[in-house]
Write an enzyme that holds these catalytic residues in place. Sequence first.
Site, PDB file in Angstrom:
ATOM      1  N   VAL A 132       0.855  -1.197   0.000  1.00 38.05           N
ATOM      2  CA  VAL A 132       0.000   0.000   0.000  1.00 38.05           C
ATOM      3  C   VAL A 132       0.885   1.239   0.000  1.00 38.05           C
ATOM      4  CG1 VAL A 132      -1.782   1.299   1.238  1.00 38.05           C
ATOM      5  CG2 VAL A 132      -1.809  -1.199   1.290  1.00 38.05           C
ATOM      6  N   LYS A 205      -5.914  -1.481  -2.058  1.00 36.94           N
ATOM      7  CA  LYS A 205      -5.097  -0.869  -1.010  1.00 36.94           C
ATOM      8  C   LYS A 205      -5.966  -0.388   0.160  1.00 36.94           C
ATOM      9  CE  LYS A 205      -1.748   0.582  -4.516  1.00 36.94           C
ATOM     10  NZ  LYS A 205      -1.454   1.636  -5.486  1.00 36.94           N
TER      11      LYS A 205
HETATM   12  N1  HSE Z   1      -0.559   1.599 -10.540  1.00 39.21           N
HETATM   13  C1  HSE Z   1      -0.265   1.864  -9.179  1.00 39.21           C
HETATM   14  C2  HSE Z   1      -0.463   3.351  -8.953  1.00 39.21           C
HETATM   15  C3  HSE Z   1       1.142   1.451  -8.869  1.00 39.21           C
HETATM   16  O1  HSE Z   1      -0.675   4.069  -9.935  1.00 39.21           O
HETATM   17  O2  HSE Z   1      -0.441   3.808  -7.823  1.00 39.21           O
HETATM   18  C4  HSE Z   1       1.461   1.324  -7.438  1.00 39.21           C
HETATM   19  O3  HSE Z   1       0.657   0.412  -6.767  1.00 39.21           O
END
Ligand code: HSE
Length: 441
Positions: A132, A205
């Site tokens: 996260v 997350k």
């Molecule tokens: N694709 C995710 C973001 C990467 O843009 O935050 C990190 O988890």
Amino acid sequence: MHSVNLGLIGGGTVGSGVWTTLQRNGPLLGARLGVEFQISRVAVKSLEKARLVEFPESIVTDNWRSVVEDPAVQVVLELVGGKTVAREIAIRALELGKPVVTANKALLSAFGEELFATAARHGTNLYYEASVAGGIPIIKVIRESMVGNRILQIAGIVNGTCNYILTRMKLEGAEFSTVLRDAQRLGYAEAEPSLDIDGHDAAHKTGILASLAHGFWVRPETIHTEGIREVTPLDIQFADRLGYTIKLLGMVKELTWQTGENRGQRAIQIAVYPALVPNRHVLASVNHAFNAIAVSGDVVGETLYYGRGAGAEPTASSVLSDLADAALDLVHGCRRRVPPFVPHAREANLIPMAEVVSRYYVRLLVLDRPGVFAGVANILARAHIGISSIIQPEGHAGEVVPVILMIHDATNAVMQKVLIEIEQLPMIKSKPVMFRVEPFE
Ligand code: HSE
């Protein structure tokens, strides 16, 4: 000096970042802990592929099982991404009683309960600081540093891609699709961009944080999730005129049920949606691909954590912090951490989004004719919903113009119903768009 042998699985951006960072800071970390770290085995998907770092031939393999099962490997770093092989790796390592460090939020979101149960059964730990908000040490903060607090609210900008897109839309008036292409080029976006822009990555997350805060495993399907596809540069401009910035937020809130037979009872809202954040709140000025999480505890009040949410080095920073914990577990034989769950905590307290009371920003596209406001106002009045302000840019009679309404508190269910009615008015020219307002009061 104790030595700890690591099995690194995954030779992509994160795996390479951890390798390089350990070369650089391994001695420093080791000196701090009294431990010598050694990556004794590395598993990659394909030995043929060109990669960011050259792993020594003597330790690299394309067979992850041989690494996990190697008796010399004491800690397994699962850095492959995805959910299928990653789950097998983590489960097997935990079954062998080896601590696992992962950065994989999708894996945790889908199989967290099973993984934690396996770790507990085999007397070992699963570490996931990097899952996260990349380099921001938020797991440890909620799990350990705030353990003496009741967590009242978590408001997180936890998807860098969406934050990058919304920031450039605000600063440059750029269109969503143009900026998304840039985010992909810069490597912020997931391989499947819908994971980012439709809010799923943020939901993974947010669920992980909510689980820690409230002690029960949050299943991703229970998280109300909206992405940022409907946000236009016009909304961003109007929000700014009203004193707000639009951000994709992961929200975990303790609140009181306002309606029905549960009225007055404590409830927990877990959701991801684009929201208007007051410009005076620090989250409004978190820009580009940065992440930030505001966590409020009943003892400490509001706290804020800011940093890079993705990328090889920020992620490696969190992986190294987990490695330190895993190594101390092994070396000193203490495997007890603050448990991730609270016995008897239940998801029964989750409030469905329909019952949550919010404030709203609503964008209508109307034919500029006398009587148009009266129709809208009547519908809102019948539903006992108050309008706190209206903006209509000057236009010409007979033209189609946007109208922005700021709406007082109403449940999401009532608002959905009202918007369907408004859409049916003859002077309304497209589906109304609604975003929630988070007051941070
Ligand atoms: N694709 C995710 C973001 C990467 O843009 O935050 C990190 O988890």
